[in-house]
Design an enzyme around this catalytic site. Structure first.
Site, PDB file in Angstrom:
ATOM      1  N   GLY A 190       0.827  -1.216   0.000  1.00 29.72           N
ATOM      2  CA  GLY A 190       0.000   0.000   0.000  1.00 29.72           C
ATOM      3  C   GLY A 190       0.855   1.257   0.000  1.00 29.72           C
ATOM      4  O   GLY A 190       1.530   1.561   0.978  1.00 29.72           O
ATOM      5  N   HIS A 454       9.547  38.724   3.378  1.00 30.19           N
ATOM      6  CA  HIS A 454      10.664  38.256   2.561  1.00 30.19           C
ATOM      7  C   HIS A 454      11.888  38.065   3.448  1.00 30.19           C
ATOM      8  O   HIS A 454      12.156  38.925   4.288  1.00 30.19           O
ATOM      9  CB  HIS A 454      10.996  39.288   1.479  1.00 30.19           C
TER      10      HIS A 454
HETATM   11  P1  NAI Z   1      -4.519   4.864   2.373  1.00 31.17           P
HETATM   12  O1  NAI Z   1      -5.934   4.754   2.007  1.00 31.17           O
HETATM   13  O2  NAI Z   1      -3.869   6.188   2.442  1.00 31.17           O
HETATM   14  O3  NAI Z   1      -3.639   3.998   1.369  1.00 31.17           O
HETATM   15  C1  NAI Z   1      -3.854   2.641   1.183  1.00 31.17           C
HETATM   16  C2  NAI Z   1      -3.218   2.226  -0.130  1.00 31.17           C
HETATM   17  O4  NAI Z   1      -3.183   0.816  -0.188  1.00 31.17           O
HETATM   18  C3  NAI Z   1      -3.998   2.722  -1.343  1.00 31.17           C
HETATM   19  O5  NAI Z   1      -3.126   3.353  -2.238  1.00 31.17           O
HETATM   20  C4  NAI Z   1      -4.604   1.440  -1.915  1.00 31.17           C
HETATM   21  O6  NAI Z   1      -4.751   1.488  -3.302  1.00 31.17           O
HETATM   22  C5  NAI Z   1      -3.573   0.426  -1.490  1.00 31.17           C
HETATM   23  N1  NAI Z   1      -4.057  -0.950  -1.396  1.00 31.17           N
HETATM   24  C6  NAI Z   1      -5.243  -1.379  -0.881  1.00 31.17           C
HETATM   25  N2  NAI Z   1      -5.302  -2.720  -0.936  1.00 31.17           N
HETATM   26  C7  NAI Z   1      -4.140  -3.157  -1.480  1.00 31.17           C
HETATM   27  C8  NAI Z   1      -3.598  -4.437  -1.761  1.00 31.17           C
HETATM   28  N3  NAI Z   1      -4.267  -5.554  -1.499  1.00 31.17           N
HETATM   29  N4  NAI Z   1      -2.364  -4.514  -2.323  1.00 31.17           N
HETATM   30  C9  NAI Z   1      -1.664  -3.375  -2.585  1.00 31.17           C
HETATM   31  N5  NAI Z   1      -2.124  -2.122  -2.336  1.00 31.17           N
HETATM   32  C10 NAI Z   1      -3.347  -2.025  -1.774  1.00 31.17           C
HETATM   33  O7  NAI Z   1      -4.399   4.049   3.752  1.00 31.17           O
HETATM   34  P2  NAI Z   1      -3.249   3.984   4.841  1.00 31.17           P
HETATM   35  O8  NAI Z   1      -1.943   4.403   4.296  1.00 31.17           O
HETATM   36  O9  NAI Z   1      -3.401   2.644   5.455  1.00 31.17           O
HETATM   37  O10 NAI Z   1      -3.695   5.080   5.875  1.00 31.17           O
HETATM   38  C11 NAI Z   1      -5.011   5.038   6.443  1.00 31.17           C
HETATM   39  C12 NAI Z   1      -5.527   6.404   6.664  1.00 31.17           C
HETATM   40  O11 NAI Z   1      -4.887   6.989   7.801  1.00 31.17           O
HETATM   41  C13 NAI Z   1      -5.263   7.395   5.537  1.00 31.17           C
HETATM   42  O12 NAI Z   1      -6.196   7.285   4.507  1.00 31.17           O
HETATM   43  C14 NAI Z   1      -5.391   8.702   6.237  1.00 31.17           C
HETATM   44  O13 NAI Z   1      -6.737   9.033   6.327  1.00 31.17           O
HETATM   45  C15 NAI Z   1      -4.840   8.382   7.625  1.00 31.17           C
HETATM   46  N6  NAI Z   1      -3.457   8.862   7.709  1.00 31.17           N
HETATM   47  C16 NAI Z   1      -3.243  10.196   7.570  1.00 31.17           C
HETATM   48  C17 NAI Z   1      -1.968  10.696   7.619  1.00 31.17           C
HETATM   49  C18 NAI Z   1      -1.759  12.146   7.415  1.00 31.17           C
HETATM   50  O14 NAI Z   1      -2.730  12.886   7.460  1.00 31.17           O
HETATM   51  N7  NAI Z   1      -0.525  12.614   7.209  1.00 31.17           N
HETATM   52  C19 NAI Z   1      -0.806   9.831   7.854  1.00 31.17           C
HETATM   53  C20 NAI Z   1      -1.149   8.445   7.947  1.00 31.17           C
HETATM   54  C21 NAI Z   1      -2.438   7.990   7.890  1.00 31.17           C
END
Ligand code: NAI
Ligand code: FAD
Length: 475
Positions: A190, A454
């Site tokens: 992911g 600036h």
């Molecule tokens: P995410 O939704 O950002 O990314 C998950 C990724 O995994 C996607 O690109 C998806 O296409 C991929 N994916 C799904 N199933 C898969 C598979 N079987 N094989 C390969 N790729 C696959 O989710 P993530 O990174 O787990 O984070 C969860 C949530 O936590 C985020 O959506 C966000 O809302 C929050 N978060 C926010 C942060 C920030 O604001 N800086 C930092 C970390 C997390």
């Protein structure tokens, strides 16, 4: 004898603890229940964000960035470092201290605002005279009665089918923030926000990181120009990101993990790593609420079903944050928590989903608010675009960090700012100006006419606004 409150909040993550404080500020009697325990079994309010999310990830991103700067970037300033070493145990200990400071800060805020805190799991027992009966079980065992209930139980990591997290070799965000020693080879499933942030941490510390992503398009939610620049930058730094893969059998052994996958060209591949982070999104946490027994409606994806104002199907029961629809972001949860507390108090709480910013804390940082260029095109909206590269910004040159740009999208006729996209140094801080502008429905010309100090990175925002009207001064 049950304790009676005006408002009982279940969950003390950013959605819940902020809702509790706001309700107490408005004169309600408030209790907040949270199940999270620290390693010593003590209460650890703050939820995912404080314990295994926003805060610890940013602590490790900072430590690893210091290390990378000392290792790779000090030399150009004429600073030489000999015998540079790192102590991952100390990185983790510092991170734990930062987390504890935040846990303790929330407990202090509860005391200050006279919010009664209960450490345990909160579950609905049923409707009684005076409201909803809520049972707390755990460190504290209590019966509460609430006129209003705010469900803020958050989310938990999604596992791959048949591959449970053991947090030793197959890691969720929890284990990925606690690896005690740099793995030689680290796999990540992911390429989303967690994969990129935590992949960056361990890559900076020396791990060989491979990220396997199912989608063909990198960072599909971001503006395409930003996603393209980010992919280039991360790949150059050494992250091996494989797009459009289909994972097959994943085998774990004492030595590590082997992932079979089909790559974008259709070839069968195998990846052997010491540890595997699975970051494929998160699922709402509703177990333990006894939702079924009281008829609390969930949607088809398991989120608590709510209307635009966070009302559930049950009278005086509200839900906010990751457990309901919308982006899983701490600040979105907080905004909803405050708005619900105000609505309970008869006020007009307000959350503007169009101005919820996104930030990815990689290096370069990425941030955006509003619409992407591809979304505007798809909607057939006429727009103007202006970009300004950090390469042409004096402060960025002085910092030695000139990757990226600011891009502003504005309505073709009215000039109203529709979206702002940043990749580059301090993008996380710079986006606040764009959010403010959009909240006030500013035109790009408004930003262009504001005096920016600036030399600052914020001048790139002014210049991008000038570029919308094709009159950038420094590019
Ligand atoms: P995410 O939704 O950002 O990314 C998950 C990724 O995994 C996607 O690109 C998806 O296409 C991929 N994916 C799904 N199933 C898969 C598979 N079987 N094989 C390969 N790729 C696959 O989710 P993530 O990174 O787990 O984070 C969860 C949530 O936590 C985020 O959506 C966000 O809302 C929050 N978060 C926010 C942060 C920030 O604001 N800086 C930092 C970390 C997390
Ligand atoms: P949570 O923070 O999940 O809190 C819910 C709380 O409720 C938990 O303490 C849980 O134990 C408790 N609970 C659950 N059920 C019960 C029950 N029945 N009784 C009592 N207590 C219960 N977002 C950002 O905006 N910026 C970031 O930089 C960022 N970085 C992140 C990094 C990582 C690694 C992860 C995983 C997430 C990150 N997020 C970030 C997302 C952010 O953490 C969440 O959006 C946010 O925590 C959601 O807040 P919440 O209050 O809805 O739920």
């Amino acid at each position: 004898m049950a304790k009676q409150f005006d408002v009982v909040v279940i969950g003390a993550g950013p959605g819940g603890y902020v809702a509790a404080i706001r309700a107490a500020q408005l004169g309600q009697s408030v209790a907040c229940i949270d199940a999270w325990s620290n390693a010593k079994g003590g209460a650890a309010p703050g939820g995912t964000c404080t314990n295994v999310g926003c805060i610890p990830s940013k602590a490790l991103l900072q430590s690893s960035e210091h290390f990378e700067h000392a290792n790779k970037h000090f030399a150009e300033h004429g600073i030489s470092v000999s015998g540079l070493s790192m102590d991952v145990t100390q990185f983790l200990a510092r991170k734990d201290t930062v987390v504890k400071q935040n846990n303790d800060g929330i407990l202090y805020l509860f005391k200050k605002n006279k919010v009664a805190f209960f450490h345990g799991t909160g579950a609905f027992s049923g409707q009684v005279e005076g409201g909803w009966a809520i049972k707390v079980t755990g460190k504290d065992n209590e019966e509460l009665v609430a006129k209003h209930v705010i469900v803020a139980t958050g989310s938990s990591p999604r596992a791959l089918p048949d591959l449970p997290f053991d947090e030793k070799t197959v890691l969720s965000n929890d284990g990925a923030l606690a690896i005690n020693g740099v793995p030689k080879k680290l796999g990540i499933i992911g390429a989303g926000v967690i994969g990129l942030e935590l992949g960056s941490v361990w890559r900076r510390l020396g791990a060989e990181v491979t990220v396997l992503e199912a989608m063909p398009q990198f960072l599909a939610a971001a503006d395409e120009a930003v996603a393209k620049e980010a992919f280039k930058a991360f790949t150059k730094q050494g992250l091996n990101i494989q797009m459009g893969v289909k994972t097959g059998a994943i085998k774990t052994s004492a030595k590590g993990v082997t992932v079979a996958y089909t790559d974008a060209q259709g070839a069968e591949q195998s990846l052997a790593v010491d540890k595997l982070i699975v970051s494929i999104g998160r699922v709402p946490s509703t177990n333990g609420l006894n939702a079924d027994a009281v008829g609390l409606k969930l949607d088809e994806r398991g989120f608590v079903a709510v209307d635009d104002e966070c009302r559930t199907n049950l009278p005086n029961v509200w839900a906010v944050g990751d457990v309901v629809r919308g982006p899983m972001l701490a600040h979105k949860a907080e905004e909803e928590g405050v708005a619900v507390a105000e609505r309970i108090n008869g006020q007009h709480g307000h959350v503007n989903f169009n101005t919820v910013p996104w930030v990815i804390y990689t290096s370069p940082e990425i941030s955006w608010v509003g619409q992407t260029e591809q979304a505007l095109k798809a909607a057939g909206r006429e727009y103007k675009s202006g970009s300004f590269p950090f390469l042409a910004n004096g402060r960025a040159r002085a910092l030695g960090d000139t990757t990226g740009f600011v891009k502003i999208l504005a309505d073709a006729k009215t000039d109203e700012v529709l979206g702002v996209h940043i990749i580059g140094p301090q993008a996380s801080e710079l986006i606040a100006e764009a959010v403010t502008a959009m909240e006030f429905r500013a035109a790009s010309e408004d930003i262009a006419r504001i005096c920016h100090a600036h030399p600052t990175l914020s001048e790139a925002m002014k210049e991008a606004a000038l570029a919308v009207d094709k009159r950038a001064l420094n590019f």
